[in-house]
Design a protein around this motif. Structure first.
Motif: not given
Length: 439
Positions: A199-210, A361-369
């Motif tokens: 999923w991330r490979g098809e989009r601009a990379p967004v770093e995971w933050q602590l 990102s919220i978008e990736e979180q939503t996809e993960i869920v």
């Protein structure tokens, strides 16, 4: 007119077996410990009780083939549980099991065991909280006696098929740990980023933050302490009190209910638990106990002091992403390090608030869920099928014993109908689960 097959007769226990109850000798735990102290394994003899072996001793009372039938503490009314079992060789038997020696030339000991496990004990046992089968009642149990050749044929066939049933049950038992590992592997992949690499490979990379748990929530609280909430405050109805026993691994057990009055709730309303809030156990268990307070529960509720309530800020984190992250194996390992050396690891509110999690990102979180819940739904379907298979497998043995005892007819057809299908289904599930282990 007898309904029994030609050549079959009905008998009682004393007519088909020698009752050796008078030779039993009970030993308490201290006596057994003294008898085995300093002995090597080759010097030890199995010590048997109502439902099986319960220890060892250093001498024996019997040295032969015997059938033991529970006297008390046995699930007599559960058709799917054993009440009798066979033992061979040197043994010691306590007074919780009747000791039967099948009479040679009269009764095959294997068929005797099978019939004792297939009997209806209603009207034969006494007691309410702990059922007991007295020797007098046992001696009146009806035992069917086929001709000798037919006894051997039935016993041989039962041995063959019950071995297959045991193998089937072993295979089914191995599936549950696989499903547990599967779910944990899903959580590990989800909360490390591996599940959404494509999923991330098809989009601009967004770093995971602590982020700390506290920074991702509007509030993180424990419940009222000490005199603020006492057992004397509990009532039969009113507002729910969320306790540790309600919080499972991604599940809320609503069957366990504790209440306080609405007046008491009003005093403690700052601890209110709302639908969708996350609940986290202060005890650090291998299966991390975290869940949502179900939206379907429309009632007033507060949490106890040892249950943390998280009001998630959904502008910063998707609630279920945070729940899955907290439920992961890595959370257990990290929290256990915080309380290293404790007999029963337990964290405090400050430790939970400071706990750091990596958040995309919220978008990736939503996809993960979304992906996690698809995979979990798959595992749930497998688990439901597993339970169906277990129920069917439990019924195999009593069904076979009933056929062998009640009809006296060849059981080959019964064997084929009841065993092969279950083994095939179990095999299919096992392969399906194994195929998913690459996550």
């Amino acid at each position: 007119m007898s309904m029994l097959p030609t050549g079959w007769i009905s008998a009682t226990i004393p007519e088909v077996a020698d009752v050796l109850d008078s030779l039993r000798v009970p030993l308490n735990a201290n006596e057994r410990a003294a008898k085995v102290h300093g002995k090597i394994s080759s010097e030890l003899v199995p010590y048997f009780g109502a439902t099986g072996q319960v220890g060892y001793t250093d001498s024996y009372l019997f040295n032969e083939d015997l059938v033991l039938l529970g006297e008390d503490g046995v699930p007599f009314f559960d058709l799917f549980k054993k009440k009798a079992y066979r033992i061979s060789g040197k043994s010691w038997v306590n007074n919780h099991a009747h000791v039967l020696r099948a009479i040679s030339g009269v009764m095959d000991w294997r068929l005797l065991e099978a019939q004792l496990n297939g009997l209806n004990y209603v009207g034969h046992v006494s007691g309410s909280t702990r059922l007991k089968l007295t020797q007098a009642a046992m001696n009146k149990l009806p035992i069917l006696v086929p001709p000798q050749k037919e006894q051997r044929r039935i016993a041989d066939k039962l041995d063959t098929i019950l071995t297959r049933v045991d193998a089937l049950n072993d295979r089914l038992a191995r599936i549950t740990p696989l499903l547990k590992r599967f779910r944990q592997s899903v959580l590990a992949a989800a909360t490390s980023g591996r599940l959404t690499e494509d999923w991330r490979g098809e989009r601009a990379p967004v770093e995971w933050q602590l982020h700390s748990v506290n920074s991702l929530c509007h509030a993180v609280n424990d419940g009222p302490f000490g005199s603020n909430l006492k057992s004397a405050d509990y009532t039969n109805d009113g507002a729910r009190v969320v306790r540790l026993e309600n919080i499972g691994h991604l599940t809320f057990d609503k069957s366990k209910q504790t209440f306080i009055s609405t007046a008491k709730y009003a005093q403690l309303s700052k601890y209110a638990v709302d639908p969708g809030d996350l609940l986290f156990s202060s005890f650090v268990d291998e299966d991390v106990r975290v869940c949502e307070f179900p939206v379907v529960i429309r009632e007033l509720a507060i949490n106890k002091a040892d249950c943390f309530r998280l009001k998630v800020d959904e502008s910063r984190v998707v609630r279920r992403f945070l729940m899955y992250r907290l439920a992961s194996r890595s959370t257990y390992q990290e929290l256990k390090e915080l309380v290293h050396g404790a007999t029963r690891p337990r964290i405090n509110l400050s430790q939970l608030k400071a706990f750091k999690v990596a958040v995309p990102s919220i978008e990736e979180q939503t996809e993960i869920v979304r992906r996690v819940e698809i995979l979990f739904a798959y595992a749930d379907r497998l688990e439901a099928r597993l339970q169906t298979a277990r129920t069917a497998a439990e019924r195999l043995t009593p069904a076979l014993l009933a056929k062998a005892q009640a009809e006296g007819r060849p059981i080959r057809e019964v064997v084929l109908r009841t065993s092969n299908g279950g083994a095939l289904i179990a095999g299919e599930w096992l392969q399906a689960v194994i195929r998913t282990q690459g996550l």
